[in-house]
Design a protein around this motif. Sequence first.
Motif, short mmCIF file in Angstrom:
data_model
loop_
_atom_site.label_atom_id
_atom_site.label_comp_id
_atom_site.label_asym_id
_atom_site.label_seq_id
_atom_site.Cartn_x
_atom_site.Cartn_y
_atom_site.Cartn_z
N VAL A 151 137.30 -21.67 44.98
CA VAL A 151 136.00 -21.01 45.15
C VAL A 151 135.35 -20.76 43.79
N SER A 152 136.14 -20.29 42.82
CA SER A 152 135.60 -19.99 41.49
C SER A 152 135.10 -21.26 40.80
N ALA A 153 135.91 -22.33 40.83
CA ALA A 153 135.51 -23.57 40.17
C ALA A 153 134.29 -24.19 40.84
N MET A 154 134.21 -24.14 42.17
CA MET A 154 133.05 -24.70 42.86
C MET A 154 131.80 -23.89 42.57
N LEU A 155 131.94 -22.57 42.47
CA LEU A 155 130.79 -21.74 42.13
C LEU A 155 130.27 -22.09 40.73
N ALA A 156 131.18 -22.26 39.77
CA ALA A 156 130.77 -22.63 38.42
C ALA A 156 130.12 -24.00 38.40
N ALA A 157 130.68 -24.97 39.13
CA ALA A 157 130.10 -26.30 39.18
C ALA A 157 128.72 -26.29 39.84
N THR A 158 128.57 -25.46 40.87
CA THR A 158 127.28 -25.35 41.54
C THR A 158 126.23 -24.73 40.63
N LEU A 159 126.61 -23.71 39.87
CA LEU A 159 125.68 -23.10 38.94
C LEU A 159 125.31 -24.08 37.83
N ALA A 160 126.27 -24.85 37.35
CA ALA A 160 125.96 -25.86 36.33
C ALA A 160 124.95 -26.87 36.86
N THR A 161 125.14 -27.32 38.10
CA THR A 161 124.19 -28.25 38.70
C THR A 161 122.87 -27.57 38.98
N GLY A 162 122.91 -26.27 39.26
CA GLY A 162 121.68 -25.52 39.48
C GLY A 162 120.86 -25.33 38.22
N MET A 163 121.47 -25.64 37.06
CA MET A 163 120.73 -25.61 35.81
C MET A 163 120.24 -27.00 35.41
N ARG A 164 121.06 -28.01 35.70
CA ARG A 164 120.71 -29.39 35.36
C ARG A 164 121.25 -30.31 36.45
N LEU A 165 120.36 -31.00 37.11
CA LEU A 165 120.72 -31.79 38.29
C LEU A 165 121.73 -32.88 37.98
N SER A 166 121.73 -33.41 36.77
CA SER A 166 122.63 -34.50 36.43
C SER A 166 124.10 -34.08 36.40
N MET A 167 124.37 -32.80 36.61
CA MET A 167 125.75 -32.34 36.69
C MET A 167 126.33 -32.49 38.10
N PHE A 168 125.57 -33.08 39.01
CA PHE A 168 125.99 -33.14 40.41
C PHE A 168 127.32 -33.86 40.64
N PRO A 169 127.79 -34.80 39.77
CA PRO A 169 129.12 -35.37 40.02
C PRO A 169 130.23 -34.32 40.10
N ALA A 170 130.04 -33.18 39.44
CA ALA A 170 131.06 -32.12 39.50
C ALA A 170 131.26 -31.61 40.91
N ILE A 171 130.20 -31.67 41.73
CA ILE A 171 130.30 -31.19 43.11
C ILE A 171 131.27 -32.05 43.91
N LEU A 192 134.28 -28.89 53.03
CA LEU A 192 133.38 -27.80 53.41
C LEU A 192 132.74 -27.16 52.19
N GLY A 193 133.54 -26.96 51.13
CA GLY A 193 133.00 -26.38 49.90
C GLY A 193 131.94 -27.26 49.27
N ALA A 194 132.17 -28.57 49.26
CA ALA A 194 131.18 -29.49 48.70
C ALA A 194 129.89 -29.47 49.51
N LEU A 195 130.00 -29.43 50.83
CA LEU A 195 128.80 -29.38 51.68
C LEU A 195 128.01 -28.10 51.47
N ILE A 196 128.72 -26.97 51.34
CA ILE A 196 128.03 -25.70 51.09
C ILE A 196 127.29 -25.75 49.76
N SER A 197 127.93 -26.32 48.73
CA SER A 197 127.28 -26.43 47.42
C SER A 197 126.02 -27.28 47.51
N VAL A 198 126.10 -28.40 48.23
CA VAL A 198 124.94 -29.28 48.37
C VAL A 198 123.81 -28.55 49.10
N LEU A 199 124.14 -27.81 50.14
CA LEU A 199 123.12 -27.07 50.89
C LEU A 199 122.48 -26.00 50.01
#
Length: 407
Positions: A180-200, A228-235
């Motif tokens: 949960v912690s790593a996915m939250l950090a990856a989602t926030l990183a992508t929420g700052m710059r879209l090109s980080m989406f591979p982390a999701i 499920l975590g990846a789908l939530i991040s994408v949403l």
Amino acid sequence: ACGKAGRKDAVDDRERRWPVWIEKRDMKLLKSGNLLIIVIVVYVVVGAFWAFAGRIGSDDGWYLMTAVRVLEGKLPYRDFMFTQMPVLPFVYALPLYIFGPSVEVGRLTALALGLVALLISMQVAKDMKASPTAAGLLIATNSFLMVGFAQAGFAAPTAMMLAFTMWFATRPWPWGLRFVSAMLAATLATGMRLSMFPAIAIVPLYFVLERSPAPRPNTWTRFTVALLGALISVLLLAVPYFLYGDRFSFGAIGHHATKYNLGQGWAFAELLATFLANKANYVPAHLSTMVAYWYTLLALIVGAGIAVILRERNLLISLLTPRDARGLCLWLTGTIFAVHAVVPALPFVGYQWVLAPTVAILASSAWSYLSQKIGGPSNVAVCAIASAGLVLQLTAFAPTYAICLSC
């Protein structure tokens, strides 16, 4: 047969002992504060130069103005156009609210976030039995990275969240908390710059494939939770699209496709154009980063070659699949790099800023691995190489630095 068994026992004994030796040495030095202070001082000095003497860039105005608008109660896309993901303005909004809106506050905020990224990268390197000093100095002594970290833009905040992604993923915590912690950090990183989406995608894959002695759910449960975590991040990342539609699509994606053409996307053409234009900040930036990053990639290739020659299958597997920290770090670096390198509409320089933590971790890991094979040189060698690189940059680009000081 006895000779082969003896050599195997000797290799196994060395492999058991050298990580502990490096860890104890680095723990002792970091506990005394010597090397840690050196890294922080170098970072602060180089960063302060670019923050206070570097010419004002477009990012300094654009991102800080959006932060001011957020403080006024306005939202990206709804009330004004914005060319990045929506999290970034909120990062700078709080410091501007506390200390007042100014370029200096924005740049110091970026430097502080970059310092956090540097320290987290050093800790991850240490946890991986690599050299934290090498990881820290690779960032602090690279003028290109410090240009990005000293501007009030996406570089430092995104790099910090990528570093936290690695840190959370490798903590000795329960599997669910780490995920949960790593996915939250990856989602926030992508929420700052879209090109980080591979982390999701890479982070969930790591948590499915990882090999760890710690208790964890069975494979099917891990796969289900990871998906499920990846789908939530994408949403979550798609919420602005659901709310604002084409305004978000053009601002965060389409703007870059119209701003940059095919020729501007490639590094050499961009470097040549920048050199001819004599832009003070970016000439030393591109040249120094090419040296640092290509040297890092060369070290990784050599390390993989040694692994193949010595038939160290575990190391090779960890590099080719995200099953451990090294594999996760390499896959994050490679996939995010590919997004910037393959899609010419994106600024080619962006990946080198945001990937500073993972590249530094990989470089320190390669350094420790190779140094172990040739006898384990001390951190003194790391400091000497980093110092020589910094002096080379200062000497080669002294006229450019003089231009910055005169602006």
